[in-house]
Design a protein around this motif. Structure first.
Motif, PDB file in Angstrom:
ATOM      1  N   ASN A  94       7.229   2.279  10.440  1.00 23.36           N
ATOM      2  CA  ASN A  94       8.308   1.270  10.276  1.00 23.36           C
ATOM      3  C   ASN A  94       8.817   1.523   8.944  1.00 23.36           C
ATOM      4  O   ASN A  94       9.985   1.563   8.700  1.00 23.36           O
ATOM      5  CB  ASN A  94       8.076  -0.140  10.440  1.00 23.36           C
ATOM      6  N   ILE A  95       7.904   1.654   7.943  1.00 23.91           N
ATOM      7  CA  ILE A  95       8.219   1.658   6.433  1.00 23.91           C
ATOM      8  C   ILE A  95       8.638   3.133   6.106  1.00 23.91           C
ATOM      9  O   ILE A  95       9.442   3.513   5.473  1.00 23.91           O
ATOM     10  CB  ILE A  95       7.095   1.290   5.569  1.00 23.91           C
ATOM     11  N   ASP A  96       7.844   3.987   6.550  1.00 23.24           N
ATOM     12  CA  ASP A  96       8.087   5.614   6.282  1.00 23.24           C
ATOM     13  C   ASP A  96       7.895   6.219   7.771  1.00 23.24           C
ATOM     14  O   ASP A  96       6.902   6.605   8.072  1.00 23.24           O
ATOM     15  CB  ASP A  96       6.895   5.879   5.335  1.00 23.24           C
ATOM     16  N   LYS A 125       4.313   5.617  -5.406  1.00 28.89           N
ATOM     17  CA  LYS A 125       4.396   5.453  -6.784  1.00 28.89           C
ATOM     18  C   LYS A 125       3.813   6.652  -7.365  1.00 28.89           C
ATOM     19  O   LYS A 125       4.226   7.244  -8.462  1.00 28.89           O
ATOM     20  CB  LYS A 125       3.594   4.101  -7.375  1.00 28.89           C
ATOM     21  N   TYR A 126       2.920   7.270  -6.857  1.00 31.56           N
ATOM     22  CA  TYR A 126       2.007   8.385  -7.179  1.00 31.56           C
ATOM     23  C   TYR A 126       2.570   9.598  -6.524  1.00 31.56           C
ATOM     24  O   TYR A 126       1.974  10.821  -6.736  1.00 31.56           O
ATOM     25  CB  TYR A 126       0.371   8.050  -7.301  1.00 31.56           C
ATOM     26  N   GLY A 127       3.559   9.773  -5.785  1.00 29.56           N
ATOM     27  CA  GLY A 127       4.191  10.905  -5.359  1.00 29.56           C
ATOM     28  C   GLY A 127       3.291  11.565  -4.434  1.00 29.56           C
ATOM     29  O   GLY A 127       3.310  12.693  -4.046  1.00 29.56           O
ATOM     30  N   MET A 128       2.294  10.712  -3.556  1.00 28.74           N
ATOM     31  CA  MET A 128       1.428  11.408  -2.432  1.00 28.74           C
ATOM     32  C   MET A 128       1.882  10.924  -1.162  1.00 28.74           C
ATOM     33  O   MET A 128       1.387  11.107  -0.251  1.00 28.74           O
ATOM     34  CB  MET A 128       0.133  10.707  -2.724  1.00 28.74           C
ATOM     35  N   GLU A 129       3.146  10.377  -0.805  1.00 24.58           N
ATOM     36  CA  GLU A 129       3.549  10.022   0.362  1.00 24.58           C
ATOM     37  C   GLU A 129       3.704  11.246   1.449  1.00 24.58           C
ATOM     38  O   GLU A 129       3.528  11.032   2.686  1.00 24.58           O
ATOM     39  CB  GLU A 129       4.823   9.356   0.587  1.00 24.58           C
ATOM     40  N   LEU A 188       0.908  -1.196   0.017  1.00 25.94           N
ATOM     41  CA  LEU A 188       0.143   0.080  -0.071  1.00 25.94           C
ATOM     42  C   LEU A 188       0.816   1.233  -0.058  1.00 25.94           C
ATOM     43  O   LEU A 188       0.606   2.375  -0.887  1.00 25.94           O
ATOM     44  CB  LEU A 188      -0.835   0.028   1.198  1.00 25.94           C
ATOM     45  N   VAL A 189       1.796   1.278   1.009  1.00 31.91           N
ATOM     46  CA  VAL A 189       2.775   2.348   0.776  1.00 31.91           C
ATOM     47  C   VAL A 189       3.337   2.678  -0.640  1.00 31.91           C
ATOM     48  O   VAL A 189       3.811   3.638  -0.966  1.00 31.91           O
ATOM     49  CB  VAL A 189       3.831   2.197   2.162  1.00 31.91           C
ATOM     50  N   ALA A 190       3.779   1.731  -1.288  1.00 34.85           N
ATOM     51  CA  ALA A 190       4.572   1.513  -2.330  1.00 34.85           C
ATOM     52  C   ALA A 190       3.803   2.291  -3.401  1.00 34.85           C
ATOM     53  O   ALA A 190       4.040   3.142  -4.382  1.00 34.85           O
ATOM     54  CB  ALA A 190       5.075   0.361  -2.826  1.00 34.85           C
TER      55      ALA A 190
END
Length: 86
Positions: free
Chosen positions: A53-55, A31-35, A25-27
């Motif tokens: 943990n991921i971000d 991918k769409y630059g929304m993080e 999901l985070v990826a």
């Protein structure tokens, strides 16, 4: 740009999600630059921990149907896990 700030809820509907599924999901968001322009929300503290943990810069929102005192205890636990002050 329309100024959209999505709130992405990782449901706590009986299905158990793994850290790998949350990573996927985070990826997608990355991918769409929304993080940097979204907030992850969940009733499940573990899922929010996976995201963090991921971000480490991810914005989190804890959703609760518990009493205020129970929710505050959960938030306190999450803040210790994430090493942040609330």
């Amino acid at each position: 740009e329309i100024g959209l700030h999505p709130y992405i809820e990782i449901k706590n509907d009986g299905e158990v999600y793994t850290q790998e599924q949350v990573e996927s999901l985070v990826a997608i968001v990355e991918k769409y630059g929304m993080e940097d322009n979204c907030t992850w929300i969940s009733f499940n503290l573990t899922y929010l921990e996976y995201v963090k943990n991921i971000d480490s810069t991810a914005r989190l929102g804890y959703v609760s149907s518990k009493t205020i005192s129970q929710s505050m205890m959960s938030i306190h636990m999450l803040s210790k896990l994430m090493n942040v002050k609330c």
